[in-house]
Design a protein around this motif. Structure first.
Motif, mmCIF file in Angstrom:
data_model
loop_
_atom_site.group_PDB
_atom_site.id
_atom_site.type_symbol
_atom_site.label_atom_id
_atom_site.label_comp_id
_atom_site.label_asym_id
_atom_site.label_seq_id
_atom_site.Cartn_x
_atom_site.Cartn_y
_atom_site.Cartn_z
ATOM 1 N N THR A 1 -8.709 -5.240 -6.452
ATOM 2 C CA THR A 1 -9.457 -4.063 -6.898
ATOM 3 C C THR A 1 -9.593 -3.062 -5.763
ATOM 4 O O THR A 1 -9.815 -3.435 -4.609
ATOM 5 N N GLY A 2 -9.465 -1.796 -6.105
ATOM 6 C CA GLY A 2 -9.619 -0.716 -5.133
ATOM 7 C C GLY A 2 -9.553 0.608 -5.861
ATOM 8 O O GLY A 2 -8.965 0.705 -6.939
ATOM 9 N N SER A 3 -10.174 1.623 -5.313
ATOM 10 C CA SER A 3 -10.175 2.954 -5.914
ATOM 11 C C SER A 3 -9.425 3.902 -5.003
ATOM 12 O O SER A 3 -9.737 4.002 -3.817
ATOM 13 N N GLY A 4 -8.435 4.614 -5.558
ATOM 14 C CA GLY A 4 -7.446 5.222 -4.701
ATOM 15 C C GLY A 4 -7.539 6.664 -4.290
ATOM 16 O O GLY A 4 -7.161 6.977 -3.177
ATOM 17 N N TYR B 1 -9.384 3.396 2.533
ATOM 18 C CA TYR B 1 -8.922 2.778 1.287
ATOM 19 C C TYR B 1 -8.862 1.269 1.486
ATOM 20 O O TYR B 1 -8.048 0.763 2.259
ATOM 21 N N VAL B 2 -9.746 0.549 0.793
ATOM 22 C CA VAL B 2 -9.866 -0.901 0.931
ATOM 23 C C VAL B 2 -9.603 -1.559 -0.417
ATOM 24 O O VAL B 2 -10.118 -1.107 -1.451
ATOM 25 N N VAL B 3 -8.800 -2.617 -0.411
ATOM 26 C CA VAL B 3 -8.524 -3.413 -1.604
ATOM 27 C C VAL B 3 -9.103 -4.808 -1.384
ATOM 28 O O VAL B 3 -8.913 -5.392 -0.308
ATOM 29 N N ARG B 4 -9.797 -5.328 -2.389
ATOM 30 C CA ARG B 4 -10.339 -6.695 -2.281
ATOM 31 C C ARG B 4 -9.536 -7.647 -3.153
ATOM 32 O O ARG B 4 -9.339 -7.405 -4.347
ATOM 33 N N ARG C 1 -3.956 7.151 -3.206
ATOM 34 C CA ARG C 1 -3.635 5.838 -2.646
ATOM 35 C C ARG C 1 -3.472 4.817 -3.770
ATOM 36 O O ARG C 1 -4.197 4.867 -4.770
ATOM 37 N N ASP D 1 -10.816 -8.606 2.087
ATOM 38 C CA ASP D 1 -10.527 -7.174 2.037
ATOM 39 C C ASP D 1 -9.255 -6.857 2.812
ATOM 40 O O ASP D 1 -8.997 -7.438 3.882
ATOM 41 N N ARG E 1 -6.749 -3.470 4.287
ATOM 42 C CA ARG E 1 -6.547 -2.035 4.497
ATOM 43 C C ARG E 1 -5.332 -1.825 5.383
ATOM 44 O O ARG E 1 -4.855 -2.747 6.049
ATOM 45 N N PHE F 1 0.858 -1.184 0.000
ATOM 46 C CA PHE F 1 0.000 0.000 0.000
ATOM 47 C C PHE F 1 0.897 1.237 0.000
ATOM 48 O O PHE F 1 1.831 1.326 0.802
#
Length: 278
Positions: A193-196, A232-235, A181, A257, A259, A144
């Motif tokens: 997947t995640g939106s930064g 900010y979370v990524v799956r 991010r 998930d 973070r 991250f």
């Protein structure tokens, strides 16, 4: 060393200014200027990545392999991985990047006797980067990172001038920044997947000294910046049966998930200032 050299040079310039060079003394009215210097981050020694295996919104789960072992047994490090091996297994991480920052500013002051009060607004950017890495036993790395696209602030300023040409002041107020991010991994089996990017309010505070030279001024300033960054979370998804999609030992086939554990993005600025008063 860069901060020390910058501070020493500006301090020498302040000390060398003769009082006879001053005119139009006092700290009243509108001014414009710029601030630039070096930004340094706190040392996030205990930063790590947190996991939510069953997607219930509660983080702190252990990601397990099919045999029940901790998939992230190799551990974590503060900084970006240089390769997919953890430091415990011969790999290494780069330190968080401290870097230069540049801002424009406009302000308004009012002097009453020896006291000065005012407001200052700024807009600019910093090139710092803050990262944290997790290592799985695959081996693979999961990184991250976050930085600042731009930052704005509007702060109150209050201080004391002993001679109408030198001002010692404190400053505090809200900041507003676009935090960028990002996430990356050497794992090619799963998808992530995640939106930064996000605009976020925060705080700024510090103090400094300003020396007038006629209508111009130079100075030194310290400023602390802090922004909450916890959303900010990524799956991790992909084939069933991987540690992230194993529903047989506490997870879910929908994925896991991720973070960061460190919810505050904070840094320190040591900067030189220049200004012109109308």
């Amino acid at each position: 060393m860069k901060i020390i050299a910058l501070a020493a040079g500006a301090a020498a310039a302040l000390v060398a200014l003769p009082a006879a060079a001053q005119d139009d003394a006092g700290f009243n009215g509108l001014y414009v200027g710029a601030a630039g210097g070096y930004d340094v981050q706190s040392n996030d020694r205990n930063s790590r990545i947190l996991f939510d295996r069953n997607l219930d919104g509660r983080y702190g789960d252990v990601v397990r392999t099919g045999s029940g072992a901790d998939a992230f047994g190799p551990g974590f490090c503060n900084g970006a991985a240089r390769n997919q091996l953890s430091p415990a297994n011969g790999g290494s991480c780069a330190n968080d990047r401290d870097d230069w920052a540049y801002y424009g500013r406009v302000g308004l002051d009012t002097q009453r006797g020896r006291l000065v009060v005012g407001v200052v607004g700024e807009f600019g950017t910093t090139n710092i980067t803050d990262s944290v890495t997790a290592f799985s036993g695959t081996p693979a790395s999961y990184v991250f990172s976050r930085g600042i696209d731009w930052e704005a602030g509007i702060r109150a300023r209050a201080g004391f001038t002993p001679n109408d040409t030198t001002l010692f002041y404190g400053t505090f107020g809200p900041g507003y920044a676009r935090i960028d991010r990002a996430f990356g991994s050497t794992n090619l089996t799963n998808t992530f997947t995640g939106s930064g990017k996000r605009n976020q309010f925060g705080i700024q505070g510090g103090g400094g000294v300003e020396q007038r030279i006629g209508r111009f001024s130079i100075g030194l300033e310290y400023l602390y910046h802090q922004y909450r960054d916890d959303d900010y979370v990524v799956r991790a998804a992909g084939p069933a049966g991987t540690p992230f999609t194993n529903a047989a030992n506490g997870g879910t086939t929908a994925g896991t998930d991720f973070r960061r554990s460190d919810e505050q993005f904070r840094w320190h600025s040591m900067r030189a200032t220049v200004g012109f008063r109308f």
